[in-house]
Motif scaffolding. Structure first.
Motif, PDB file in Angstrom:
ATOM      1  N   ALA A  10      -7.827-117.989 -31.102  1.00 45.26           N
ATOM      2  CA  ALA A  10      -7.908-117.650 -30.455  1.00 45.26           C
ATOM      3  C   ALA A  10      -7.814-118.346 -29.016  1.00 45.26           C
ATOM      4  O   ALA A  10      -7.465-118.445 -27.697  1.00 45.26           O
ATOM      5  CB  ALA A  10      -9.162-116.384 -30.097  1.00 45.26           C
ATOM      6  N   ILE A  11      -9.648-118.915 -29.881  1.00 42.92           N
ATOM      7  CA  ILE A  11      -9.785-120.313 -28.293  1.00 42.92           C
ATOM      8  C   ILE A  11      -7.878-121.259 -28.080  1.00 42.92           C
ATOM      9  O   ILE A  11      -8.180-121.383 -26.542  1.00 42.92           O
ATOM     10  CB  ILE A  11     -10.909-120.817 -28.521  1.00 42.92           C
ATOM     11  N   VAL A  12      -7.966-121.541 -29.505  1.00 38.53           N
ATOM     12  CA  VAL A  12      -6.458-122.502 -29.047  1.00 38.53           C
ATOM     13  C   VAL A  12      -5.523-122.130 -27.797  1.00 38.53           C
ATOM     14  O   VAL A  12      -5.016-122.776 -27.318  1.00 38.53           O
ATOM     15  CB  VAL A  12      -5.955-123.071 -30.543  1.00 38.53           C
ATOM     16  N   ARG A  13      -5.433-120.658 -28.080  1.00 43.45           N
ATOM     17  CA  ARG A  13      -4.430-120.097 -27.775  1.00 43.45           C
ATOM     18  C   ARG A  13      -4.802-119.651 -26.292  1.00 43.45           C
ATOM     19  O   ARG A  13      -3.750-119.782 -25.129  1.00 43.45           O
ATOM     20  CB  ARG A  13      -3.555-118.661 -28.387  1.00 43.45           C
ATOM     21  N   GLY A  14      -6.053-119.313 -26.103  1.00 42.25           N
ATOM     22  CA  GLY A  14      -6.659-119.603 -24.929  1.00 42.25           C
ATOM     23  C   GLY A  14      -6.843-120.478 -23.853  1.00 42.25           C
ATOM     24  O   GLY A  14      -6.316-121.063 -22.405  1.00 42.25           O
ATOM     25  N   ALA A  15      -6.981-121.938 -24.248  1.00 42.90           N
ATOM     26  CA  ALA A  15      -6.873-123.121 -24.034  1.00 42.90           C
ATOM     27  C   ALA A  15      -4.945-123.626 -24.150  1.00 42.90           C
ATOM     28  O   ALA A  15      -5.176-124.371 -22.572  1.00 42.90           O
ATOM     29  CB  ALA A  15      -7.015-124.085 -24.753  1.00 42.90           C
ATOM     30  N   ALA A  18      -4.089-121.202 -20.451  1.00 41.34           N
ATOM     31  CA  ALA A  18      -4.916-122.010 -19.538  1.00 41.34           C
ATOM     32  C   ALA A  18      -4.182-123.129 -18.899  1.00 41.34           C
ATOM     33  O   ALA A  18      -4.777-123.883 -18.088  1.00 41.34           O
ATOM     34  CB  ALA A  18      -6.169-121.939 -19.896  1.00 41.34           C
ATOM     35  N   GLY A  19      -3.022-123.949 -19.910  1.00 43.74           N
ATOM     36  CA  GLY A  19      -2.778-125.391 -19.317  1.00 43.74           C
ATOM     37  C   GLY A  19      -3.212-126.452 -19.508  1.00 43.74           C
ATOM     38  O   GLY A  19      -3.173-127.466 -18.668  1.00 43.74           O
ATOM     39  N   CYS A  20      -3.914-125.887 -20.516  1.00 41.38           N
ATOM     40  CA  CYS A  20      -4.756-127.564 -21.266  1.00 41.38           C
ATOM     41  C   CYS A  20      -4.023-128.217 -21.302  1.00 41.38           C
ATOM     42  O   CYS A  20      -2.795-128.307 -22.467  1.00 41.38           O
ATOM     43  CB  CYS A  20      -5.206-127.202 -22.446  1.00 41.38           C
ATOM     44  N   THR A  21      -4.104-129.635 -21.512  1.00 41.59           N
ATOM     45  CA  THR A  21      -2.565-131.275 -21.472  1.00 41.59           C
ATOM     46  C   THR A  21      -4.136-132.293 -21.791  1.00 41.59           C
ATOM     47  O   THR A  21      -2.975-132.930 -22.277  1.00 41.59           O
ATOM     48  CB  THR A  21      -3.016-131.078 -19.912  1.00 41.59           C
ATOM     49  N   PHE A  22      -4.812-131.771 -22.298  1.00 39.02           N
ATOM     50  CA  PHE A  22      -5.828-133.097 -23.074  1.00 39.02           C
ATOM     51  C   PHE A  22      -7.046-132.201 -24.286  1.00 39.02           C
ATOM     52  O   PHE A  22      -7.709-131.448 -23.518  1.00 39.02           O
ATOM     53  CB  PHE A  22      -6.318-134.364 -22.373  1.00 39.02           C
ATOM     54  N   PHE A  23      -7.461-132.919 -24.840  1.00 41.13           N
ATOM     55  CA  PHE A  23      -7.991-132.178 -26.385  1.00 41.13           C
ATOM     56  C   PHE A  23      -8.750-133.663 -26.623  1.00 41.13           C
ATOM     57  O   PHE A  23      -7.905-134.397 -27.411  1.00 41.13           O
ATOM     58  CB  PHE A  23      -7.639-131.651 -27.209  1.00 41.13           C
ATOM     59  N   ALA A  24      -9.780-133.635 -26.931  1.00 45.13           N
ATOM     60  CA  ALA A  24     -10.402-134.896 -27.531  1.00 45.13           C
ATOM     61  C   ALA A  24     -11.894-134.459 -28.920  1.00 45.13           C
ATOM     62  O   ALA A  24     -12.235-133.422 -27.904  1.00 45.13           O
ATOM     63  CB  ALA A  24     -10.731-136.310 -26.879  1.00 45.13           C
ATOM     64  N   LEU A 148     -12.042-116.084 -22.348  1.00 48.59           N
ATOM     65  CA  LEU A 148     -12.916-116.563 -21.784  1.00 48.59           C
ATOM     66  C   LEU A 148     -12.708-117.822 -22.243  1.00 48.59           C
ATOM     67  O   LEU A 148     -13.447-118.610 -20.933  1.00 48.59           O
ATOM     68  CB  LEU A 148     -14.587-116.036 -22.767  1.00 48.59           C
ATOM     69  N   THR A 149     -11.369-118.911 -22.767  1.00 44.94           N
ATOM     70  CA  THR A 149     -11.552-119.867 -22.727  1.00 44.94           C
ATOM     71  C   THR A 149     -10.818-119.968 -21.885  1.00 44.94           C
ATOM     72  O   THR A 149     -11.355-120.469 -20.427  1.00 44.94           O
ATOM     73  CB  THR A 149     -10.492-120.042 -23.571  1.00 44.94           C
ATOM     74  N   MET A 150      -9.886-119.346 -21.314  1.00 46.40           N
ATOM     75  CA  MET A 150      -9.176-118.810 -19.817  1.00 46.40           C
ATOM     76  C   MET A 150      -9.976-119.394 -18.607  1.00 46.40           C
ATOM     77  O   MET A 150      -9.737-119.775 -17.583  1.00 46.40           O
ATOM     78  CB  MET A 150      -8.188-118.090 -19.702  1.00 46.40           C
ATOM     79  N   LYS A 151     -11.129-118.126 -18.838  1.00 47.97           N
ATOM     80  CA  LYS A 151     -12.060-117.989 -17.941  1.00 47.97           C
ATOM     81  C   LYS A 151     -13.039-119.373 -17.340  1.00 47.97           C
ATOM     82  O   LYS A 151     -13.356-119.820 -16.742  1.00 47.97           O
ATOM     83  CB  LYS A 151     -12.964-116.374 -17.827  1.00 47.97           C
ATOM     84  N   ALA A 152     -12.699-120.053 -18.513  1.00 47.12           N
ATOM     85  CA  ALA A 152     -13.779-121.160 -18.423  1.00 47.12           C
ATOM     86  C   ALA A 152     -13.272-122.330 -17.778  1.00 47.12           C
ATOM     87  O   ALA A 152     -13.562-123.177 -17.007  1.00 47.12           O
ATOM     88  CB  ALA A 152     -14.461-122.340 -19.909  1.00 47.12           C
ATOM     89  N   PHE A 153     -11.774-122.335 -18.227  1.00 44.59           N
ATOM     90  CA  PHE A 153     -10.857-123.378 -17.131  1.00 44.59           C
ATOM     91  C   PHE A 153     -11.008-123.043 -16.035  1.00 44.59           C
ATOM     92  O   PHE A 153     -10.766-124.057 -15.199  1.00 44.59           O
ATOM     93  CB  PHE A 153      -9.299-123.690 -18.372  1.00 44.59           C
ATOM     94  N   ASP A 154     -11.169-121.895 -15.626  1.00 43.75           N
ATOM     95  CA  ASP A 154     -11.059-121.440 -13.976  1.00 43.75           C
ATOM     96  C   ASP A 154     -12.211-121.594 -13.785  1.00 43.75           C
ATOM     97  O   ASP A 154     -11.969-122.142 -12.148  1.00 43.75           O
ATOM     98  CB  ASP A 154     -10.701-120.032 -13.770  1.00 43.75           C
ATOM     99  N   LEU A 155     -13.003-121.259 -13.841  1.00 42.23           N
ATOM    100  CA  LEU A 155     -14.407-121.781 -13.364  1.00 42.23           C
ATOM    101  C   LEU A 155     -14.372-123.835 -13.228  1.00 42.23           C
ATOM    102  O   LEU A 155     -15.002-124.217 -12.526  1.00 42.23           O
ATOM    103  CB  LEU A 155     -15.700-121.057 -14.087  1.00 42.23           C
ATOM    104  N   ALA A 156     -14.052-124.083 -14.251  1.00 44.85           N
ATOM    105  CA  ALA A 156     -14.336-125.549 -14.198  1.00 44.85           C
ATOM    106  C   ALA A 156     -14.133-126.455 -13.188  1.00 44.85           C
ATOM    107  O   ALA A 156     -14.088-127.045 -12.385  1.00 44.85           O
ATOM    108  CB  ALA A 156     -13.777-126.462 -16.068  1.00 44.85           C
TER     109      ALA A 156
END
Length: 375
Positions: A10-15, A18-24, A148-156
Motif C-alpha cells: 500500500a505504501i508503494v502504491r501510495g508513493a 503521489a508522483g514519486c520519481t526517485f527512491f533510494a 497517508l503516504t500520499m498525504k506525507a508527500f503533499d505535506l513535504a
C-alpha cells in the motif's frame, strides 16, 4: 472487490500515486519489501530506484534528487534512522521536501529485527541536532498506509521539509484482506518553484525567505537556469553562511514557525467519541486496531467509552486531544513502548487519571487487554 495484501504494498502504491520519481534505500528488515517493490515498480513509470551502499548514502541521494527536482522517498527502520540522523538535519536546514518511511521494530540497537515495536516515536522527533520540529504520520490500517503516504508527500511539498511515515513490522509485513473501496486518493500539490520573469537576472533568486517566519519560499532546482546555493550551516536568505545574530535568529525561528504555526492544517485524527463516556482511549498505528475492536466489544456490553486514533503524531494534535477530553475522567494511552506518547498527553492533561497500556515483549496488545482496563 477485495484483495490480500500488506502495508508495504500500500505504501508503494501510495508513493506512485503521489508522483514519486526517485527512491533510494538500503536493505533492512522490516522495510526491505518497500525497497524491493520500488526497485521493481518505479522504473515502469519512468522513475529511478537505487539500492544504495548504506543508509547514509541512501538519504544523501534522496536529498540530492529532491534538490534536482525529483519527488523522493526512502524507507528504513530504527537502526537506519540512526544513520539517517545527520542528513535529516541537513534536510531540515536546507528545507528539502522528502518522505521517510520508518518501519519500526523492537529495539534498542539491532533489537528484534523481525519483532514489532513502536519505540521510535520520540526518536524521530528529537533524533537530530537542534530540536527543530518535524512532521510524522502514523497509519493504523493498510488503506491508511496508502492515503497517508500520499498525504506525507503533499505535506513535504507544502512545507519544504522531511516528513516521516511511522509504521511497524506487523503493519507492513502481515497480510490482510482489504476492501479496495477503502483506498482513498489524497491530492498532492505541485512543488512551488521559482519562475524568472523576462529580463530577470538569474542571480536575483534567493533560495530562502524568513519573513514572514511561517512562510514557505519557492524552490529552484540544480541544473536549471538559476544560480543556486545550498548549505547545512546557518545562512542568510541567499544561502551564504552567516553568524549575524539577527539573521541566524530569523532562520531558526522560521524553521520552527513554518510547522508550529500550521499545526491545525497538519492535524489528522480519527475520533470515535461517545456522549457520556468517562474513559478515553488514545492510540496510534497497529495498536489502534486492537483499540477499535475493544471499543466495539465494550459498547456491546453496555459500557460507554470513547476512542481517539492519532494519525499525525508530530506536531502533537493538541486541539483534537483537548476536544476529546471534554467530560472525560480517565485517559488510557496504549502503545508498544514504555509510554513515549503518554508523556505528550500528560503535558496537555491536568487533574485527570492517565494510565499507560504498554507492551515491549514483541507481542501486540490485544482487545482483551484493552477491555481489562475499560472494565
Amino acid at each position: 472487490m477485495r484483495e490480500f495484501t500488506d502495508g508495504s504494498t500500500a505504501i508503494v502504491r501510495g508513493a506512485l500515486a503521489a508522483g514519486c520519481t526517485f527512491f533510494a534505500g538500503y536493505p533492512i528488515t522490516p522495510a526491505s519489501p518497500i525497497l524491493m517493490a520500488m526497485m521493481r515498480e518505479l522504473p515502469k513509470v519512468g522513475g529511478v530506484a537505487i539500492q544504495a551502499e548504506d543508509e547514509l548514502a541512501a538519504i544523501g541521494m534522496c536529498i540530492g534528487a529532491a534538490m534536482s527536482g525529483a519527488r523522493t522517498l526512502t524507507a528504513t527502520s530504527g537502526p537506519g534512522i540512526s544513520l539517517y540522523s545527520e542528513n535529516i538535519g541537513l534536510a531540515i536546514m536546507g528545507e528539502v521536501p522528502l518522505v521517510i518511511v520508518d518501519v519500526q521494530r523492537l529495539g534498542p540497537s539491532t533489537g528484534g529485527a523481525t519483532t514489532v515495536g513502536q519505540g521510535d516515536i520520540q526518536f524521530v522527533r528529537w533524533g537530530t541536532a537542534g530540536g527543530y520540529p518535524i512532521m510524522a504520520l502514523a497509519p493504523s490500517s493498510i488503506p491508511e498506509c496508502y492515503s497517508l503516504t500520499m498525504k506525507a508527500f503533499d505535506l513535504a511539498e507544502r512545507f519544504r521539509c522531511p516528513v516521516f511515515l511511522l509504521t511497524d513490522k506487523e503493519m507492513n509485513m502481515t497480510m490482510n484482506t482489504v476492501d479496495l473501496d477503502r483506498y482513498v486518493d489524497v491530492p498532492v500539490r505541485e512543488r512551488r518553484t521559482y519562475k524568472a520573469g523576462d529580463g530577470t537576472e538569474t542571480s536575483a533568486f534567493t533560495p530562502y525567505q524568513y519573513d514572514p517566519p511561517d512562510g514557505v519560499p519557492p524552490m529552484a532546482h540544480f541544473g536549471e537556469d538559476v544560480i543556486l546555493r545550498f548549505t547545512g550551516s546557518t545562512h542568510d536568505e541567499g544561502a551564504f553562511i552567516s553568524k549575524h545574530p539577527p539573521t541566524v535568529g530569523a532562520l531558526n525561528r522560521h524553521l520552527a514557525a513554518k510547522i508550529e504555526e500550521h499545526t491545525d492544517e497538519i492535524e489528522i485524527v480519527t475520533a470515535d467519541l461517545e456522549p457520556g463516556a468517562k474513559t478515553l482511549l488514545i492510540s496510534f498505528g497497529i495498536t489502534a486496531r486492537a483499540m477499535r475492536g475493544a471499543v466495539q466489544r465494550a459498547r456491546g456490553k453496555g459500557n460507554k467509552v470513547s476512542a481517539l486514533t492519532i494519525n499525525s503524531l508530530w506536531p502533537v494534535p493538541e486541539r483534537a486531544i483537548r476536544s476529546a477530553l471534554e467530560g472525560i475522567e480517565r485517559v488510557v494511552v496504549a502503545e508498544l513502548n514504555l509510554g513515549q506518547y503518554r508523556h505528550e498527553v500528560e503535558r496537555l492533561v491536568h487533574g485527570l487519571e492517565i494510565l499507560g497500556l504498554n507492551r515491549v515483549d514483541g507481542e501486540l496488545l490485544s482487545p482483551d487487554q484493552f477491555l481489562e482496563v475499560i472494565l
